[in-house]
Design a protein around this motif. Structure first.
Motif, PDB file in Angstrom:
ATOM      1  N   PHE A 477       3.025  16.883 -21.878  1.00 29.58           N
ATOM      2  CA  PHE A 477       4.227  17.494 -22.432  1.00 29.58           C
ATOM      3  C   PHE A 477       3.875  18.204 -23.734  1.00 29.58           C
ATOM      4  N   ALA A 478       4.366  19.439 -23.875  1.00 33.75           N
ATOM      5  CA  ALA A 478       4.062  20.218 -25.068  1.00 33.75           C
ATOM      6  C   ALA A 478       4.795  19.682 -26.294  1.00 33.75           C
ATOM      7  N   GLU A 479       6.000  19.164 -26.123  1.00 39.63           N
ATOM      8  CA  GLU A 479       6.803  18.647 -27.231  1.00 39.63           C
ATOM      9  C   GLU A 479       7.424  17.320 -26.825  1.00 39.63           C
ATOM     10  N   GLU A 480       7.720  16.514 -27.838  1.00 41.43           N
ATOM     11  CA  GLU A 480       8.359  15.229 -27.559  1.00 41.43           C
ATOM     12  C   GLU A 480       9.827  15.415 -27.229  1.00 41.43           C
ATOM     13  N   LEU A 481      10.461  16.404 -27.842  1.00 34.37           N
ATOM     14  CA  LEU A 481      11.878  16.671 -27.621  1.00 34.37           C
ATOM     15  C   LEU A 481      12.040  17.995 -26.888  1.00 34.37           C
ATOM     16  N   PHE A 482      13.074  18.091 -26.109  1.00 41.12           N
ATOM     17  CA  PHE A 482      13.402  19.342 -25.440  1.00 41.12           C
ATOM     18  C   PHE A 482      14.919  19.530 -25.488  1.00 41.12           C
ATOM     19  N   THR A 483      15.336  20.782 -25.403  1.00 41.36           N
ATOM     20  CA  THR A 483      16.759  21.120 -25.411  1.00 41.36           C
ATOM     21  C   THR A 483      17.158  21.580 -24.026  1.00 41.36           C
ATOM     22  N   SER A 484      18.089  20.881 -23.436  1.00 41.96           N
ATOM     23  CA  SER A 484      18.520  21.221 -22.088  1.00 41.96           C
ATOM     24  C   SER A 484      19.576  22.324 -22.134  1.00 41.96           C
ATOM     25  N   LEU A 485      19.849  22.887 -20.983  1.00 45.20           N
ATOM     26  CA  LEU A 485      20.889  23.900 -20.837  1.00 45.20           C
ATOM     27  C   LEU A 485      22.105  23.267 -20.174  1.00 45.20           C
ATOM     28  N   ARG A 486      23.253  23.835 -20.477  1.00 45.90           N
ATOM     29  CA  ARG A 486      24.493  23.285 -19.926  1.00 45.90           C
ATOM     30  C   ARG A 486      25.354  24.406 -19.381  1.00 45.90           C
ATOM     31  N   ARG A 487      25.802  24.222 -18.158  1.00 47.58           N
ATOM     32  CA  ARG A 487      26.695  25.174 -17.502  1.00 47.58           C
ATOM     33  C   ARG A 487      28.125  24.689 -17.738  1.00 47.58           C
ATOM     34  N   SER A 488      28.940  25.491 -18.425  1.00 45.28           N
ATOM     35  CA  SER A 488      30.299  25.064 -18.778  1.00 45.28           C
ATOM     36  C   SER A 488      31.257  26.238 -18.612  1.00 45.28           C
ATOM     37  N   GLU A 489      32.536  25.972 -18.898  1.00 43.90           N
ATOM     38  CA  GLU A 489      33.568  26.997 -18.726  1.00 43.90           C
ATOM     39  C   GLU A 489      33.474  28.051 -19.820  1.00 43.90           C
ATOM     40  N   LEU A 490      33.502  29.316 -19.416  1.00 42.29           N
ATOM     41  CA  LEU A 490      33.637  30.400 -20.380  1.00 42.29           C
ATOM     42  C   LEU A 490      35.069  30.486 -20.866  1.00 42.29           C
ATOM     43  N   TYR A 491      36.016  30.429 -19.943  1.00 41.29           N
ATOM     44  CA  TYR A 491      37.440  30.389 -20.244  1.00 41.29           C
ATOM     45  C   TYR A 491      38.064  29.246 -19.481  1.00 41.29           C
TER      46      TYR A 491
END
Length: 540
Positions: A477-491
């Motif tokens: 693993f390149a980093e210990e922490l990672f930031t995930s993506l989230r699919r949510s409502e635009l409106y």
């Protein structure tokens, strides 16, 4: 002299001139009152427009303004209503067509929360030349077919399932013996692996056989066949995944809260160090460039533990006498529960219960595409390639069906683009959207020369005389922490209502009480006006 008429009644009087023979009598009478016909809807509309809080309406029917001024206000009110409707329509289209936004999660996660990637290694050596000389068999097959024995000819046909061949050759369908031939001629685990490094595990404990497009390969940290496939729908002729590791991890829920560090699939240790390392060997005495071409070494694919590896996509190469170091960055995508009521086409993903796969227990886009390819090839060619999952009623394609397989997969690929609109039905039948919870791994690969011939701690004579050449692979693993993506409502519904309310308030001064006012005037108030008018007419 003025004549006094005060003695006469105010309602009637006489005028008589002194020289007139006749008297003229004039009688003044009270003029009758004209009764106004009740018009409840018109009166109600006039009252509404005079008292409404909506901007501009009260000027239209106000008699204090000239007709030019009132006409000007009519134009302004209509213009405001039209512009307001146009803007609201644009907001509606955006909400209806693109209701989903993908953004970064609010917090970062540790790599301990996700499994280490499954690592699949495939050697470019398909038939070991010391066991079967494919180059010689291919030459004899086309130069002088009488010189090749029936056994070698059958083995040659079996190897066409994996080896490169520009034309269809051999029988249309393969049997179980062909699969056994591929297993017998493939390099064994002991011949491929020199050393393995992962938490004191040995190479046989780490790796299991997996059937891929490149034949039988070795996979680390993947789910077992029972957890990956619906075994009741799968054929029983041969296996796609060996091993029987049990796991409580799922793609949607992850690891259980009470799971220990030592669980399966294995988790990755801390970042930046050597986490997974293997030393692979290629015996140059077994190389056969006619079968696989001039590129030798290994193909490496890092994938989700719940996915069957597809070596035709997203792999990187490990050359002979080189070490490849892959720094892994997880790519995690999840979906908010607020999108669950949206149709899958609008949110562009499937929740697990929404998309059933016949052969796979876990829905991922790649599993779906592999099953779709299997179904389409079966319809098109009456058989499937050996690496594709299929039911017991489906046959395995032989070398004679190679052209049909290539054409079927090309049709399926073109149907996903606008290059072949008439094949859009194939895409509709596949319908392979992303999974709402998705786990992928991006790799940044670096390479360096890797030579063990003079390594003092390795007394292996085959390595010393360079008959077996090493290759090294390191994954971490390149980093210990990672930031995930989230699919949510635009409106959301509230956002859409707020946008519409802001537009209507800007152009018309509209508010919630304005809506109540309209409802009041054209329901309750109008009903009262109609009843009052009916009472007056009845009294007359």
């Amino acid at each position: 002299m003025t004549e006094d008429f005060s003695h006469m009644s105010p309602k009637g009087y006489q005028l008589q001139g002194p020289n007139e023979p006749q008297k003229l009598h004039l009688q003044e009478k009270e003029a009758p009152k004209l009764r106004k016909t009740p018009r409840p809807f018109r009166d109600n509309l006039r009252e509404f427009m005079s008292n409404t809080t909506l901007h501009g309406f009260r000027y239209i029917l106000d008699d204090q303004y000239t007709w030019v001024e009132r006409l000007w206000w009519v134009v302004m009110v209509i213009t405001s209503v039209v512009v307001c409707a146009i803007f609201i329509h644009k907001v509606w289209v955006k909400w209806d067509e693109t209701p989903v936004i993908v953004s970064f999660a609010d917090t970062s996660n540790s790599v301990w929360h996700i499994p280490f990637p499954a690592v699949t290694l495939c050697s470019e050596t398909k038939p070991r030349q010391r066991v079967f000389n494919f180059t010689k068999a291919s030459f004899d097959r086309w130069a002088d077919p009488t010189t090749i024995s029936p056994e070698d000819l059958q083995t040659y046909y079996d190897m066409l399932l994996l080896c490169n061949n520009d034309r269809s050759d051999g029988p249309d369908f393969a049997n179980v013996s062909a699969i056994k031939t591929l297993q017998r001629l493939a390099p064994t685990l002991d011949e491929v692996f020199l050393a393995c490094l992962w938490d004191n595990l040995t190479c046989p404990q780490m790796f299991t056989h997996t059937l891929t497009k490149d034949g039988y390969c070795f996979t680390f940290n993947m789910l077992s066949a029972e957890e990956m496939f619906r075994m009741e729908n799968l054929h029983k002729d041969y296996y796609h995944v060996a091993g029987h590791n049990r796991s409580e991890w799922t793609l949607e829920r992850g690891y259980p809260q009470d799971a220990s560090v030592n669980t399966y699939p294995l988790r990755g240790p801390s970042y930046g160090g050597v986490e997974f390392e293997v030393i692979l060997l290629t015996d140059i005495r077994d190389l056969d460039q006619v079968c696989r071409g001039p590129v030798q070494g290994f193909k490496i694919w890092l994938h989700n533990p719940a996915e069957l590896p597809n070596m035709g996509q997203n792999f990187f190469r490990l050359p002979i006498k080189f070490q490849s170091a892959a720094a892994i960055t997880p790519r995690v995508m999840d979906t908010s529960e607020g999108l669950r009521h949206y149709p899958p086409r609008k949110r562009q993903c499937y929740f697990p219960e929404e998309r059933y796969l016949r052969f796979f227990r876990t829905y991922t886009q790649r599993n779906c595409e592999l099953e779709c390819s299997s179904n389409h090839t079966a319809r098109r060619c009456d058989c499937v390639p050996l690496y594709m999952p299929h039911g017991p009623e489906t046959k395995v394609c032989g070398g004679g069906k190679k052209s049909c397989i290539i054409q079927a997969l090309e049709e399926l690929s073109l149907s996903k683009s606008s290059l072949k609109p008439e094949s859009k039905e194939e895409v509709h039948q596949c319908d392979c959207l992303q999974a709402c919870t998705e786990l992928k791994y991006d790799a940044e690969v670096s390479q360096a020369v890797y030579d063990l011939t003079t390594y003092r701690r390795n007394p292996n004579p085959d390595i010393a005389n360079e008959s077996r050449l090493p290759s090294g692979l390191v994954v971490y693993f390149a980093e210990e922490l990672f930031t995930s993506l989230r699919r949510s409502e635009l409106y959301g519904g509230v956002d859409f209502l707020a946008n519409c309310g802001g537009i209507m308030g800007l152009f018309m001064g509209f508010s919630f009480l304005s809506l109540v006012e309209i409802i009041y005037y054209f329901t309750m108030r109008l009903w009262c006006q109609i009843r009052r008018s009916a009472t007056v007419v009845a009294a007359e």
